[in-house]
Write a protein that holds these residues in place. Structure first.
Motif, PDB file in Angstrom:
ATOM      1  N   LYS A   5      65.718  41.349  23.978  1.00  0.00           N
ATOM      2  CA  LYS A   5      64.505  40.911  22.903  1.00  0.00           C
ATOM      3  C   LYS A   5      64.851  41.931  21.484  1.00  0.00           C
ATOM      4  CE  LYS A   5      59.904  39.437  24.243  1.00  0.00           C
ATOM      5  NZ  LYS A   5      58.375  39.774  23.768  1.00  0.00           N
ATOM      6  N   LYS A   6      65.141  41.352  20.452  1.00  0.00           N
ATOM      7  CA  LYS A   6      65.099  42.116  19.233  1.00  0.00           C
ATOM      8  C   LYS A   6      64.406  42.397  18.666  1.00  0.00           C
ATOM      9  CE  LYS A   6      69.038  38.911  18.905  1.00  0.00           C
ATOM     10  NZ  LYS A   6      70.338  37.748  17.517  1.00  0.00           N
ATOM     11  N   PRO A   7      63.963  44.038  17.464  1.00  0.00           N
ATOM     12  CA  PRO A   7      63.315  44.539  16.678  1.00  0.00           C
ATOM     13  C   PRO A   7      62.165  43.676  16.394  1.00  0.00           C
ATOM     14  CG  PRO A   7      64.592  45.737  16.678  1.00  0.00           C
ATOM     15  CD  PRO A   7      65.164  44.303  17.118  1.00  0.00           C
ATOM     16  N   GLU A   8      63.124  42.823  16.037  1.00  0.00           N
ATOM     17  CA  GLU A   8      61.680  41.303  14.992  1.00  0.00           C
ATOM     18  C   GLU A   8      61.392  40.730  16.363  1.00  0.00           C
ATOM     19  OE1 GLU A   8      66.357  39.488  15.137  1.00  0.00           O
ATOM     20  OE2 GLU A   8      65.009  41.993  14.853  1.00  0.00           O
ATOM     21  N   GLU A   9      61.464  40.648  17.142  1.00  0.00           N
ATOM     22  CA  GLU A   9      60.062  39.920  18.325  1.00  0.00           C
ATOM     23  C   GLU A   9      59.290  40.578  19.240  1.00  0.00           C
ATOM     24  OE1 GLU A   9      64.575  36.623  19.423  1.00  0.00           O
ATOM     25  OE2 GLU A   9      64.085  38.474  19.849  1.00  0.00           O
ATOM     26  N   THR A  16      56.481  42.897  18.815  1.00  0.00           N
ATOM     27  CA  THR A  16      54.761  44.102  18.362  1.00  0.00           C
ATOM     28  C   THR A  16      54.943  44.975  18.856  1.00  0.00           C
ATOM     29  OG1 THR A  16      53.639  42.341  19.963  1.00  0.00           O
ATOM     30  CG2 THR A  16      54.285  40.819  17.945  1.00  0.00           C
ATOM     31  N   THR A  74      55.911  43.177  13.829  1.00  0.00           N
ATOM     32  CA  THR A  74      56.934  43.170  14.898  1.00  0.00           C
ATOM     33  C   THR A  74      57.684  45.356  14.244  1.00  0.00           C
ATOM     34  OG1 THR A  74      58.049  42.461  13.435  1.00  0.00           O
ATOM     35  CG2 THR A  74      56.570  40.991  14.594  1.00  0.00           C
ATOM     36  N   GLU A  86      60.511  45.536  13.805  1.00  0.00           N
ATOM     37  CA  GLU A  86      61.053  45.463  12.600  1.00  0.00           C
ATOM     38  C   GLU A  86      60.485  45.455  11.545  1.00  0.00           C
ATOM     39  OE1 GLU A  86      65.091  42.584  11.409  1.00  0.00           O
ATOM     40  OE2 GLU A  86      62.626  41.517  11.484  1.00  0.00           O
ATOM     41  N   ASP A  87      59.173  44.952  11.133  1.00  0.00           N
ATOM     42  CA  ASP A  87      58.735  44.861  10.067  1.00  0.00           C
ATOM     43  C   ASP A  87      57.777  46.195  10.364  1.00  0.00           C
ATOM     44  OD1 ASP A  87      58.832  42.248   9.342  1.00  0.00           O
ATOM     45  OD2 ASP A  87      56.921  41.458  10.141  1.00  0.00           O
ATOM     46  N   THR A 116      63.527  51.100  14.533  1.00  0.00           N
ATOM     47  CA  THR A 116      64.760  50.597  15.250  1.00  0.00           C
ATOM     48  C   THR A 116      64.927  50.696  16.828  1.00  0.00           C
ATOM     49  OG1 THR A 116      65.774  52.780  14.124  1.00  0.00           O
ATOM     50  CG2 THR A 116      65.779  51.585  12.720  1.00  0.00           C
ATOM     51  N   ASP A 117      65.852  50.464  17.018  1.00  0.00           N
ATOM     52  CA  ASP A 117      66.170  50.578  18.663  1.00  0.00           C
ATOM     53  C   ASP A 117      66.369  51.583  18.884  1.00  0.00           C
ATOM     54  OD1 ASP A 117      67.198  49.846  21.137  1.00  0.00           O
ATOM     55  OD2 ASP A 117      69.173  49.237  20.815  1.00  0.00           O
TER      56      ASP A 117
END
Length: 313
Positions: free
Chosen positions: A27-31, A33, A69, A71-72, A76-77
């Motif tokens: 998963k990525k930060p935008e995915e 929540t 999310t 990202e929002d 960050t990772d």
């Protein structure tokens, strides 16, 4: 893959193993929540269930909304978030059901047992019979709205707040109002009632008409608000239409109006105290939410719309 470090904000006795690292593979930060992060924390510390958690970015105080999310939220990772234990929680729906149940229990206890409370029989006047009916109908309506109409933006509140919230209804619109209205002061043969406007069916009918208008209008605004929020979401939109063209929260205004009708009908100090306390409380809520509407919607929000009282507040 996303990896987060989760540390404690203050003392978190239910999660003595903090800090921990949670990982979301593939998963990525935008995915991811905030709700998923809370679920990951709860998986390691089951007693710290998601509703008890307040997640914040390290060094900040503002709580992160569940549907945001990473990202929002600017996370960050490899970043660090903190978790605070909010204590035992209870659902808002449960709170409302308990609040409104109080008067539904208390009013019949006073109405049908005058000998116990007043040491005498109370031949109920038309006024007492009318108020009893209106109060029960009002709170039955509130219970049904809680079950079938309201959609809550927040799922829970601190458990011990249920006692504070319920006290307002159980004590003021419950015990205080019932004890005053069903007393001998308002019975069929009372000197206070005999020959007064409060024994005039036309006056009582006028007050009932105002009450009915307010209750139906209140229900209409609740249905409008429900239509703006799809089930299972926290989506917000600008309400429009009946009542909303004048104030942001006509549901509060009509609620106040219905109790003004009862207070005017009875002239009871207990009824007017309840009107005063509830009006003040709802005004605080309305002003706070009205400010949030203006902040969130900016120039799109109607500039001439008041918060709760048309043309005034």
């Amino acid at each position: 893959m996303v990896t987060l470090n989760v540390s404690a904000a203050g003392r978190v006795s239910l999660a003595r193993g903090l800090p921990i690292t949670v990982t979301f593979a593939d998963k990525k930060p935008e995915e991811v929540t905030v709700a998923e992060v809370k679920a990951a924390v709860a998986a390691k510390f089951p007693r710290l269930y998601p509703a008890r958690q307040k997640l914040t970015v390290k060094g900040e105080k503002k709580a992160l909304d569940d549907d945001v999310t990473l990202e929002d939220a600017g996370i960050t990772d490899g970043a660090e978030v903190t978790v605070k234990d909010l204590g035992p929680q209870v659902g808002w729906r449960t709170v409302f059901l308990v609040e409104y149940a109080g008067p539904l229990i208390i009013h019949p206890l006073f109405y049908y047992n005058p000998g116990f409370w007043y040491g005498a029989l109370v031949p109920h006047s038309l006024l007492q019979k009318t108020v009893y009916t209106l109060v029960l109908l009002h709170f039955i309506k509130r219970e049904l709205e809680t079950l079938f109409v309201h959609r809550f933006s927040h799922g829970t509140m601190p458990f011990f707040n249920i006692f504070k919230n319920s006290g307002h209804y159980w004590a003021l619109s419950g015990v205080a109002l019932a004890a005053a209205i069903y007393s001998p002061t308002y019975d069929e043969y009372s000197r206070y009632m005999r020959g007064s406007i409060r024994s005039d069916p036309r006056f009582i009918g006028a007050c009932v008409t105002l009450w009915l208008f307010a209750e139906v209008s209140n229900l209409h605004t609740h249905l409008t608000l429900r239509s703006l929020r799809p089930a299972g979401t926290r989506q917000r939109a600008i309400p429009t239409g009946y009542g909303f063209d004048l104030v942001s929260f006509p549901n509060y205004f009509f609620e106040i109006l219905s109790w003004v009708a009862i207070a005017a009908m009875t002239g009871s100090y207990a009824a007017w105290v309840f009107v005063g306390v509830s009006s003040y409380t709802m005004s605080i809520w309305a002003l706070k939410k009205h400010k949030a509407y203006r902040r969130d919607f900016g120039n799109e929000y109607p500039k001439n719309r008041k918060a709760i009282i048309p043309f005034v507040i």
